[in-house]
Design a protein around this motif. Structure first.
Motif, PDB file in Angstrom:
ATOM      1  N   GLY B  46      -8.385  -2.286  -9.387  1.00  0.00           N
ATOM      2  CA  GLY B  46      -9.394  -1.354  -8.891  1.00  0.00           C
ATOM      3  C   GLY B  46      -8.909  -0.411  -7.813  1.00  0.00           C
ATOM      4  N   THR B  47      -7.608  -0.479  -7.523  1.00  0.00           N
ATOM      5  CA  THR B  47      -7.064   0.439  -6.520  1.00  0.00           C
ATOM      6  C   THR B  47      -5.974   1.318  -7.136  1.00  0.00           C
ATOM      7  N   GLU B  48      -5.718   2.428  -6.484  1.00  0.00           N
ATOM      8  CA  GLU B  48      -4.587   3.286  -6.824  1.00  0.00           C
ATOM      9  C   GLU B  48      -3.711   3.414  -5.582  1.00  0.00           C
ATOM     10  N   LEU B  49      -2.485   3.855  -5.801  1.00  0.00           N
ATOM     11  CA  LEU B  49      -1.557   3.976  -4.677  1.00  0.00           C
ATOM     12  C   LEU B  49      -1.394   5.433  -4.272  1.00  0.00           C
ATOM     13  N   VAL B  50      -1.334   5.653  -2.967  1.00  0.00           N
ATOM     14  CA  VAL B  50      -1.160   6.990  -2.400  1.00  0.00           C
ATOM     15  C   VAL B  50       0.170   6.996  -1.666  1.00  0.00           C
ATOM     16  N   LEU B  51       1.020   7.988  -1.962  1.00  0.00           N
ATOM     17  CA  LEU B  51       2.384   7.986  -1.423  1.00  0.00           C
ATOM     18  C   LEU B  51       2.689   9.284  -0.681  1.00  0.00           C
TER      19      LEU B  51
END
Lengths: 339, 339
Positions: B46-51
């Motif tokens: 349910g999460t996405e990654l931010v880079l």
């Protein structure tokens, strides 16, 4: 948007540089066309992400005269090589560029060409980064992000006594290529042909990460890592991390035809091949009963692999047996270290 | 493992440096104690990654005399600031360190102290990286990875005409702090107290990313970005990316007591505060009917926010109204650009 700040020669403004890079982000929605502050990765369910950062700098990791296309290729390849050894598949990368002087449009375009060739080969997209200007060498900091099925990353610290040690491809070519670039006259002394010289130099400039081996590593390897700082040093690291000892049979280390010719003339050069850097091959520790299946899977994937030694019970120590069967005395710490 | 290569003074070997950094990786299993080639992130369902990657270099992003603790803090803070503006929460970071000379143990320990303080404040762990030695300035390339609930990243390119523009905290303090570090004599000319001078310098050296604002941004913002290259330049970027125009009311831009005092003495300095860099505040575009709720949520989170203007129908253009109601003529490209 940035045309008013561009000239035909030197690129003006960070946005002019970003505009040249933006096509490399096409096809990856979370890159936002390089127009946002961050990138977004939506991981596939059942996968985990594998990350590696390894900057390359002019004069340290590549030579000042190297072509921008080659520099770009190598900046990606050295990071993809790490991912491949972990059983991962590249997804995307971040790129931080530091220039001592504003680049020309022509040079920057060639650099972008190299990135495009590499990312098409490796199957990844540029998703973000940063550009700045500072004194010192031209530097590219790549952070490569890959994907691996959940729970299947191949680690460094999990080799077991009894495993068979394998190496992919051939070892030492890049160090010979670098030596030839620094002193081309050596080609004659070594007796290598023009074609062999080109091959050795290409191994230094355009490493080919062993992505095709990733699946076989996930399936069979106890442990693996890429060979980038010299086989001896990297094998020593794998053994120490795993708390085991090992034996390397130097006569079994795979050498290219050119390297074999050089060693035949000057046997003392073998040590340099085993400790030279920039191989970007894979070192894998395979349970003995799976060694044949691993070799077959590697062959089916088009990657030659060679048995080069064995993992032994600890404590950590590396014994190297020379081609004559006698111990070779190579300091375990041999290989590239920046400090 | 590396004791034999360490001395009390200069650190010998990359592994000696990694040993000092390893405690920063404790508590994050995918960091593998910094003993593997890559790091592993298992994203929460349910999460996405931010880079984000943003290197900082001595002489460009910090001053040669700055304390190692402050340099370390800032290297993380500038990247966390981007994540906060996207509504993300930091998870972990990669760190590539380039030294012109091998660092001393004492200096490296102070650097690690700064990293520890920052990562404890921001809630993240070191998971991997690289160290090398090269000519040029001391450089730290941080790649920060954060997490955001699926579909909730706050983008730059999604501001809408009619939105209210907000800025967090106060603007221009860091640029004044940097000016005071470069010429301490100005404190007297400007009439700022010793306490105010310390505050301005701290704003430059120890930026505090607005992580507490992330949830309110996810809930209310059409678009947001952090203010790092000067408010005018960053607002111009947000408007261009969104294809809209905007008006900034310079008299409504929040200033600290010290900055207000300086502008009261020398009104022409206001332009410098609006275009100076290193604020690390958040610029947010909030639908008008949610502006009050956003301000209340920000206040509840302990972050002061101020209304500073409005988003207008395109094409992209930024009008700045001075405190006297007359147009201020600031080139839209004002602010920090490396090229």
């Amino acid at each position: 948007m940035t045309d008013d700040r561009q000239r035909h020669g030197t690129l003006r403004g960070e946005e002019a540089i970003i505009a040249l890079l933006a096509p490399l982000a096409e096809g990856f929605s979370g890159a936002f066309g390089l127009k946002d502050d961050c990138a977004l990765i939506a991981p596939e369910p059942g996968t985990e992400l594998v990350l590696k950062t390894d900057p390359v700098a002019e004069g340290v990791h590549f030579l000042p005269g190297d072509a921008p296309q080659d520099i770009a290729w190598k900046a990606l390849a050295v990071n993809v090589s790490d991912l491949a050894a972990k059983g991962a598949t590249p997804l995307c990368y971040l790129l931080a560029l530091s220039f001592p002087d504003a680049p020309t449009r022509e040079r920057m375009s060639r650099f972008v060409d190299g990135l495009r060739a590499a990312q098409e080969r490796f199957g990844c997209h540029l998703i973000g980064g940063d550009t700045d200007r500072r004194p010192g060498p031209l530097t590219m900091s790549v952070t490569m992000i890959g994907s691996v099925p959940q729970g299947q990353i191949v680690r460094r610290a999990t080799a077991h006594a009894g495993d068979t040690l394998f190496v992919s491809g051939t070892i030492g070519d890049a160090s010979l290529g670098l030596a030839l670039l620094r002193d081309p006259g050596q080609a004659g002394t070594w007796g290598v042909s023009a074609e062999e010289e080109s091959h050795l130099v290409a191994r230094y400039r355009r490493p080919e990460p062993r992505l095709a081996l990733a699946q076989a590593l996930r399936q069979y390897a106890s442990a693996a890592m890429d060979v980038s700082d010299g086989l001896i040093k990297d094998l020593d690291r794998l053994l120490r991390a795993s708390g085991v000892a090992g034996r390397l049979d130097a006569g079994d280390v795979p050498l290219s035809q050119a390297a074999r010719r050089i060693v035949a003339r000057a046997p003392q050069r073998l040590a340099g091949l085993l400790t030279g850097g920039d191989d970007y091959e894979v070192l894998a520790s395979i349970p003995r009963d799976k060694a044949a299946a691993f070799a077959a899977a590697a062959a089916a994937a088009g990657v030659p692999v060679s048995r080069v030694g064995e993992v032994l019970p600890g404590p950590p120590a590396l014994a190297v047996t020379g081609p004559d069967g006698a111990p070779m005395h190579l300091p375990a710490a041999s290989g590239w270290d920046h400090f």
